[in-house]
Design a protein around this motif. Sequence first.
Motif, PDB file in Angstrom:
ATOM      1  N   HIS A  96      10.735  -1.952   2.529  1.00  0.00           N
ATOM      2  CA  HIS A  96      10.130  -1.078   1.528  1.00  0.00           C
ATOM      3  C   HIS A  96       9.082  -1.896   0.786  1.00  0.00           C
ATOM      4  CE1 HIS A  96      12.915   2.360   1.768  1.00  0.00           C
ATOM      5  NE2 HIS A  96      13.846   1.459   2.009  1.00  0.00           N
ATOM      6  N   CYS A  97       7.955  -1.294   0.418  1.00  0.00           N
ATOM      7  CA  CYS A  97       6.946  -2.031  -0.318  1.00  0.00           C
ATOM      8  C   CYS A  97       6.101  -1.086  -1.167  1.00  0.00           C
ATOM      9  CB  CYS A  97       6.029  -2.804   0.637  1.00  0.00           C
ATOM     10  SG  CYS A  97       5.018  -4.055  -0.203  1.00  0.00           S
ATOM     11  N   ILE A  98       5.782  -1.547  -2.366  1.00  0.00           N
ATOM     12  CA  ILE A  98       4.978  -0.731  -3.282  1.00  0.00           C
ATOM     13  C   ILE A  98       3.487  -0.868  -3.000  1.00  0.00           C
ATOM     14  CG2 ILE A  98       6.728  -0.882  -5.094  1.00  0.00           C
ATOM     15  CD1 ILE A  98       4.971  -2.987  -6.469  1.00  0.00           C
ATOM     16  N   PHE A  99       3.109  -1.835  -2.144  1.00  0.00           N
ATOM     17  CA  PHE A  99       1.695  -2.056  -1.844  1.00  0.00           C
ATOM     18  C   PHE A  99       1.291  -1.366  -0.548  1.00  0.00           C
ATOM     19  CE2 PHE A  99       2.577  -5.838  -4.538  1.00  0.00           C
ATOM     20  CZ  PHE A  99       1.652  -5.573  -5.535  1.00  0.00           C
ATOM     21  N   ASP A 100      -0.004  -1.172  -0.394  1.00  0.00           N
ATOM     22  CA  ASP A 100      -0.527  -0.491   0.781  1.00  0.00           C
ATOM     23  C   ASP A 100      -1.581  -1.349   1.489  1.00  0.00           C
ATOM     24  OD1 ASP A 100      -0.458   1.698   2.497  1.00  0.00           O
ATOM     25  OD2 ASP A 100      -2.162   2.673   1.523  1.00  0.00           O
TER      26      ASP A 100
END
Length: 418
Positions: free
Chosen positions: A65-69
């Motif tokens: 999971h990651c909040i960055f793109d």
Amino acid sequence: MSERIREKLSILADAAKYDVSCSSSGSKRKNDNKGLGNGHNSGICHTYTEDGRCVSLLKILLTNHCIFDCAYCVSRKSNDIERAAFTVDEVVQLTMNFYRRNYIEGLFLSSGIFKNADFTMERLLKVVKKLRLEERYNGYIHLKTIPGASEELVREAGMYVDRMSINLEMPTEAGLKLLAPDKSHQEVIKPLGDVQRQIIQFKEEKKVIKSVPQFVPAGQSTQMVIGATPETDKDIMHTAAEFYKNFSLRRVYYSGYIPISTDNRLPLLGTQPPLIRENRLYQTDWLMRFYGFHVNELLNDANPHLDVDIDPKLSWALRNLQFFPVDINIASYQMILRIPGIGVSSARKIVQARKFGRLRIDQLKKIGVSYNRAKYFITCTDSPPMFRDYQATQIKSFILAESQSKYLKNDIQQLNLF
């Protein structure tokens, strides 16, 4: 192992494969508390230690999971992939179970960023603390630092791990902003500097107080993605040289970009990763660290790109034929290191062997010199004069005709994208 744990392991081990910053540890963590494992000369990722042993590790993400793109990352938030996350206890149990079964000799732990940097870093810290303090695990641990995490969390983690690393991602700030606008190199530079200062401080304290604990004994490393953005080889290696100088890094890793996205900012899907270029960058890195070359000698405004068809040491020699031929019987060790076909070990043997008499061609071959390459750049007791008058283009063509390099068989399409 439960079916759900197996499923998580499959997902998160596969997601971790894109991080190449793995090496033998360089750590000497001794088992002195009747715990499990010993970090001395342990290595990671099916690499080789100095004594030739092949070693392995459990290489996983805590979560993908990651909040960055970030456009180049398979775990970016916009990518439609299966997501998973380990709990702290699951990572600890997997590590201990695999270690007891002799499947691994260490742990490489990284993570996507969920919620925020500190939230993720706290969980990584809990894993390594539990391994060291509760499980009394003394094996090798390589931990990826989370960019933007607090200095206190990073410092505490350094008390329990052997090596720390944080990825620079792109070689230049402009390249990073192109593909990951929410990130900056400063988020990497600050923790690298903080850890470096702590390493120095702990070493100084250790000289006075023997009971001072170890702090990141195997040092720091970083990684750059190559081929996703249009930096030159000069840009890449000047960045590497700067980071080696400023942060005393043990290694800089160069990861050829594997196309995973249809983003028009990136190479097309199906494009071959730049394997030859990656190899040449590692060779250049080696010349800078072990052969006494300055980055400006190898890459500069006049030569911003590495030769694809020959290695950087040979390329430098062909551009500087005024320094050759070198008399192998009287040249300095530093000059011998610059001769194509002669490595560090062979150079040392030459310096030792010539104390007992002038060296001949057959002796150089026995020492380990690649004579078919070196013969254009050296003289020794029985060197034929015919090699002394060739031009650079002639020497290059002769050497290429004899080359059996496996890298030249690969598709080099991606090398000329920009």
